[in-house]
Design an enzyme around this catalytic site. Sequence first.
Site, mmCIF file in Angstrom:
data_model
loop_
_atom_site.group_PDB
_atom_site.id
_atom_site.type_symbol
_atom_site.label_atom_id
_atom_site.label_comp_id
_atom_site.label_asym_id
_atom_site.label_seq_id
_atom_site.Cartn_x
_atom_site.Cartn_y
_atom_site.Cartn_z
ATOM 1 N N CYS A 198 0.943 -1.198 0.092
ATOM 2 C CA CYS A 198 0.041 0.072 0.088
ATOM 3 C C CYS A 198 0.831 1.192 -0.174
ATOM 4 O O CYS A 198 2.029 1.331 0.434
ATOM 5 C CB CYS A 198 -0.796 -0.074 1.280
ATOM 6 S SG CYS A 198 -1.995 1.422 1.185
ATOM 7 N N ASP A 250 0.515 3.645 1.598
ATOM 8 C CA ASP A 250 0.439 4.419 3.071
ATOM 9 C C ASP A 250 1.868 4.510 3.522
ATOM 10 O O ASP A 250 2.636 3.801 3.520
ATOM 11 C CB ASP A 250 -0.262 3.588 3.962
ATOM 12 C CG ASP A 250 -0.721 3.952 5.199
ATOM 13 O OD1 ASP A 250 0.100 4.664 5.915
ATOM 14 O OD2 ASP A 250 -1.934 3.792 5.611
ATOM 15 N N ARG A 258 2.900 4.962 6.393
ATOM 16 C CA ARG A 258 3.253 4.227 7.500
ATOM 17 C C ARG A 258 3.720 2.522 7.435
ATOM 18 O O ARG A 258 4.145 1.874 8.410
ATOM 19 C CB ARG A 258 2.207 4.242 8.640
ATOM 20 C CG ARG A 258 1.590 5.493 9.197
ATOM 21 C CD ARG A 258 0.254 5.517 9.516
ATOM 22 N NE ARG A 258 -0.879 5.027 8.598
ATOM 23 C CZ ARG A 258 -2.085 4.941 9.109
ATOM 24 N NH1 ARG A 258 -2.404 4.984 10.270
ATOM 25 N NH2 ARG A 258 -2.861 4.411 8.140
HETATM 26 CO CO CO Z 1 -3.334 1.136 2.966
#
Ligand code: CO
Length: 221
Positions: free
Chosen positions: A42, A44, A46
């Site tokens: 992903c 993302d 993080r």
């Molecule tokens: Co995600």
Amino acid sequence: MPTLAQLLSNNRTWAAKVKQDDPTFFERLEAIQRPEYLWIGCSDSRVPANQIVDLAPGELFVHRNIANQVVHTDFNCLAVVQYAIEVLRVKQIIVCGHYGCGGIAAALGHDEYGVVDNWLRHIKDISFAHQQELNRLSDKEKENRLCELNVVTQVKNLARTKAVQYAWNRGQTLDIHGWVYGLHDGLIKDLKVTASSRAAVDDIYQLHETKRGSRPNASTS
Ligand code: CO
């Protein structure tokens, strides 16, 4: 929040440290790229691929998009997959989702965010296909389970791609793994849905071993 000047300063410090620890590190990497793994994760911030599996530059070929999807009309992802398999000859592909994925949460909701809604439609479709199982769960459990079901689906989608089927038809070793990362503890769960052969491909998606079923110009070693 660091400034851009700080980022550039960080970079100089990092490069100097790497060179101090291993004086020929950059020369070696400049000469050749030979990663054994393709990571599909992903976007993302993080879930930084190299960091969470503690791999150095050069060890992981990476593709990331929102909610770690392998969509059969996404030429960006397909190009990465084909190049990784046929040119870099990676041996393992890891699809890594993560609990707490905003893309998954959005797909379970009804809010509109823009173009990303179209991209997340694929996740809504997965949710719809598994609605019986998901509807028995609490909201949080539902979100976590859909993160897992999404990874399972993307492993299947990868196994159905031409690049992967051609590799298996040639006898090339290639395993596709499904993992989920926990934002809360930094740990990865192996979903144990590894696909390693044509047996992972449902019949309707199978390319048969005809002259079109194994790319003739790909290396056969
Ligand atoms: Co995600």
